[in-house]
Design a protein around this motif. Structure first.
Motif, short mmCIF file in Angstrom:
data_model
loop_
_atom_site.label_atom_id
_atom_site.label_comp_id
_atom_site.label_asym_id
_atom_site.label_seq_id
_atom_site.Cartn_x
_atom_site.Cartn_y
_atom_site.Cartn_z
N PHE A 476 1.05 -0.91 -0.19
CA PHE A 476 0.24 0.31 0.01
C PHE A 476 1.12 1.31 -0.06
N GLN A 477 2.46 1.05 1.12
CA GLN A 477 2.75 2.46 0.72
C GLN A 477 3.64 3.03 -0.76
N LEU A 478 3.93 1.75 -1.22
CA LEU A 478 4.46 1.30 -2.52
C LEU A 478 3.39 1.75 -3.44
N SER A 479 2.66 1.73 -3.46
CA SER A 479 1.10 2.43 -4.22
C SER A 479 0.54 3.80 -3.97
N ARG A 480 1.44 4.50 -3.19
CA ARG A 480 0.53 5.14 -2.66
C ARG A 480 1.85 6.71 -3.43
N LYS A 481 2.70 6.49 -3.78
CA LYS A 481 3.72 7.37 -4.68
C LYS A 481 1.96 8.46 -5.88
N ASP A 482 2.85 9.37 -5.19
CA ASP A 482 2.36 10.16 -6.64
C ASP A 482 2.61 9.79 -7.96
N GLU A 483 3.45 9.59 -8.00
CA GLU A 483 3.67 9.33 -9.91
C GLU A 483 2.89 7.80 -10.34
N PHE A 484 2.64 6.55 -9.28
CA PHE A 484 2.27 5.71 -9.36
C PHE A 484 0.31 6.14 -9.44
N ILE A 485 0.22 6.78 -8.36
CA ILE A 485 -1.35 7.52 -8.45
C ILE A 485 -1.72 8.42 -10.24
N GLN A 486 -0.72 8.95 -10.83
CA GLN A 486 -1.06 9.83 -11.86
C GLN A 486 -1.03 8.57 -12.66
N ALA A 487 -0.50 8.24 -12.82
CA ALA A 487 -0.82 7.14 -13.93
C ALA A 487 -1.66 6.32 -13.63
N PHE A 488 -1.73 5.59 -13.02
CA PHE A 488 -3.46 5.00 -12.32
C PHE A 488 -4.73 5.85 -12.81
N VAL A 489 -4.00 6.69 -12.34
CA VAL A 489 -5.33 6.99 -12.76
C VAL A 489 -5.75 7.86 -14.02
N LYS A 490 -5.08 7.79 -14.82
CA LYS A 490 -5.21 8.10 -16.30
C LYS A 490 -5.20 7.17 -16.58
#
Length: 561
Positions: A476-490
């Motif tokens: 969960f901590q690894l998946s909270r990184k901003d760059e990942f969240i931005q790519a995931f939401v896109k």
């Protein structure tokens, strides 16, 4: 023919003839004396004497031929020397294990590269040459050292860096060493530019394959030289630290430098393995306008090489081959692990969007996002199959429920909803945002679950000392990184939100949008979801968000190489 030589031959032939006549006369007298008492015993004595003489003559000719046989024949005999049996057998077993691992590798290029490496190690095992690698910075005098050892110019010698652009091999025989030496002159390390970096990479790779390293410096050790030397010692490489160009310093300064070097490397190189030489001494003026180049001063190195290789040569070679086979096995395991990781991530990507579609567009009685556990039950079965663990549906359901409870207990469900809502509100302003958040959060939780299951199967179906909670928290901590969240939401907008807008804009809901994959075994998933909701519905206080207090994982350690 010169007269002295002719006289010598005549005297030698006369002496041999005289000895033969004396020997025949002695044998006849012996036979006569014994025959007076027993003719039979006399015959036996004569036969024994003749047999002893024949044996002595055969022994003389055998050792005479052995001493004068060609050098390559002697080298072939040396190559038949066996390595220490235990290490030899272990290395052979490792190579066999690597060959079995290669059958699991799908990448044909990687498979062929590993096969070629196993053949090279096997060839080295058969040849039995000791591999000496000359290693160090550019212009420290590595090629000059090789030339001095070989006694002839074998490489270009220049004071600038970058002269040796690839590993070059030469062969040498030293008296007192039972094996031939294979000397590799490597490019210099710490050279500037892209090509310098490439040459340094090649040099480091050659150094890891050495039986014995000759690390050449021309002054005190710099930090950039000390680190690779220490790193090589850590993986088990023995080194001789050689101070070259000793002729440029007064004798007392040479001794001070040697003491300093010995002090710096005392943790991994014994003092006797640190020595000074002058592989290519500077020209000396013997009279105005006339220069003379002194002979190389490498006697301390030659003596130390002979001593080390005579006492430890076989062990050094066996250890190196064993180390190479182990590293090759580790390389094969890493390739297989990367291959499994890619296949498992494809499964996770597929099921995370299936889960998003199930919640966003199907009429399931969703009370909370734990319904994604129904998707996880099938996902875990497929991920287990990738890692060679065949588990049935019941076991998959058990693991999915356990993970769903962990999500609830750690507050990850609520934390994920808040995280996705905050991220998507920046992207969406339509009335459909509430439904979209549910679907995208379901995909997000499925991804965390899948990554957690990968860790579980990588550790042979073991969550580790910290249990499932620690694994889930880390993912969960690894998946909270901003760059990942931005790519995931896109990605989520393209795969969930846009199809969802089309779906709710229609008058009927008979067909699922083409962008969403059909949900497998929907009836079973509905039943499973109801069981999961009943089994995992938490008390209100359990949903207390704790994710904000979690600390980041420790930084990853980087290898010295």
């Amino acid at each position: 023919m010169p007269l002295p030589r002719l006289l010598t031959i005549v005297l030698a032939v006369s002496f041999i003839l005289g000895m033969v006549i004396w020997l025949i006369d002695a044998i006849l007298r012996l036979y006569s004396q014994v025959a007076w008492t027993s003719p039979f015993l006399a015959n036996i004595v004569i036969l024994l004497v003749i047999g002893v003489l024949a044996l002595l003559i055969a022994t003389f000719f055998y050792y005479f031929n052995l001493a004068n046989q060609p050098k390559d024949t002697a080298a072939k005999k040396r190559r038949r020397i066996k390595l220490p049996e235990q290490k030899n057998e272990t290395a052979a077993a490792n190579l066999q294990a690597v060959r079995r691992q290669m059958q699991q590798i799908q990448d044909q290029v990687a498979q062929k590269a590993l096969l070629e490496k196993t053949r090279l190690i096997e060839a080295q095992l058969q040849r039995g040459n000791l591999n000496l690698v000359v290693f160090g910075t550019g212009a420290a005098g590595k090629t000059s050292l090789v030339n001095a050892l070989l006694g002839q110019i074998q490489g270009e010698v220049a004071p600038t860096m970058g002269t040796t652009i690839a590993g070059e091999k030469y062969y040498l025989y030293l008296d007192g060493v039972s094996r031939d030496l294979e000397i590799t002159d490597t490019p210099g390390i710490l050279e500037a530019g892209v090509r310098g970096t490439e040459r340094e990479t090649a040099a480091r790779q050659l150094a890891t394959e050495a039986d014995l390293l000759l690390f050449v410096v021309d002054n005190d050790l710099r930090q950039s030289e000390y680190e690779p030397l220490r790193a090589l010692a850590k993986i088990g490489k023995r080194s001789l630290l050689i101070l070259n160009k000793a002729d440029l310093y007064p004798p007392d300064e040479v001794e001070i430098l040697l003491q300093t070097l010995r002090q710096r490397v005392k943790a991994f190189i014994p003092p006797e393995d640190v020595l000074a030489i002058a592989a290519r001494p500077q020209d000396v003026a013997i009279q105005p306008g006339l220069l003379m180049r002194p002979e190389p001063e490498i006697e301390p190195l030659v003596k130390r090489l002979v001593a080390v290789l005579r006492s430890d040569g076989d062990d050094l070679m066996a250890d190196n081959i064993l180390l190479q086979s182990q590293r090759l096995g580790e390389e094969a395991r890493q390739i297989i692990e990367q291959q499994r990781q890619r296949e498992a991530m494809k499964i996770i990507d597929r099921y995370q969007w299936i889960g998003a579609g199930a919640i966003a567009v199907t009429p399931l009685p969703v009370i909370d996002l734990l319904a994604t556990t129904a998707i996880n039950a099938q996902m875990v079965v497929e991920i287990g199959r990738v890692y060679g663990c065949e588990i049935d549906g019941d076991r998959g359901k058990e693991l999915a429920i356990s993970l769903g409870k962990t999500f609830v207990g750690l507050g990850i469900v609520k934390g994920a909803v808040e995280l996705m809502a905050q991220a998507m509100q920046l992207q969406l302003t339509t009335y459909i945002i509430g439904k979209a958040i549910q679907g995208v959060t379901a995909a997000y939780l499925t991804r965390i679950a899948g990554k957690s299951f990968i860790q579980y199967f990588r550790q042979d179906q073991d969550w580790g000392d910290g249990g499932v909670a620690q694994v889930v928290e880390q993912q969960f901590q690894l998946s909270r990184k901003d760059e990942f969240i931005q790519a995931f939401v896109k990605q989520a907008i393209a795969k969930v939100v846009e199809p969802l807008e089309d779906f709710w804009g229609k008058e009927t809901v008979e067909n699922t949008p083409e962008q969403l994959e059909p949900l497998p075994e929907l009836e079973n998933l509905i039943t499973l979801e109801e069981e999961l909701i009943e089994a995992t519905l938490p008390e209100p206080e359990v949903y207390q968000s704790r994710y904000a207090d979690w600390h980041s994982p420790p930084p990853q350690r980087q290898d010295d190489w």
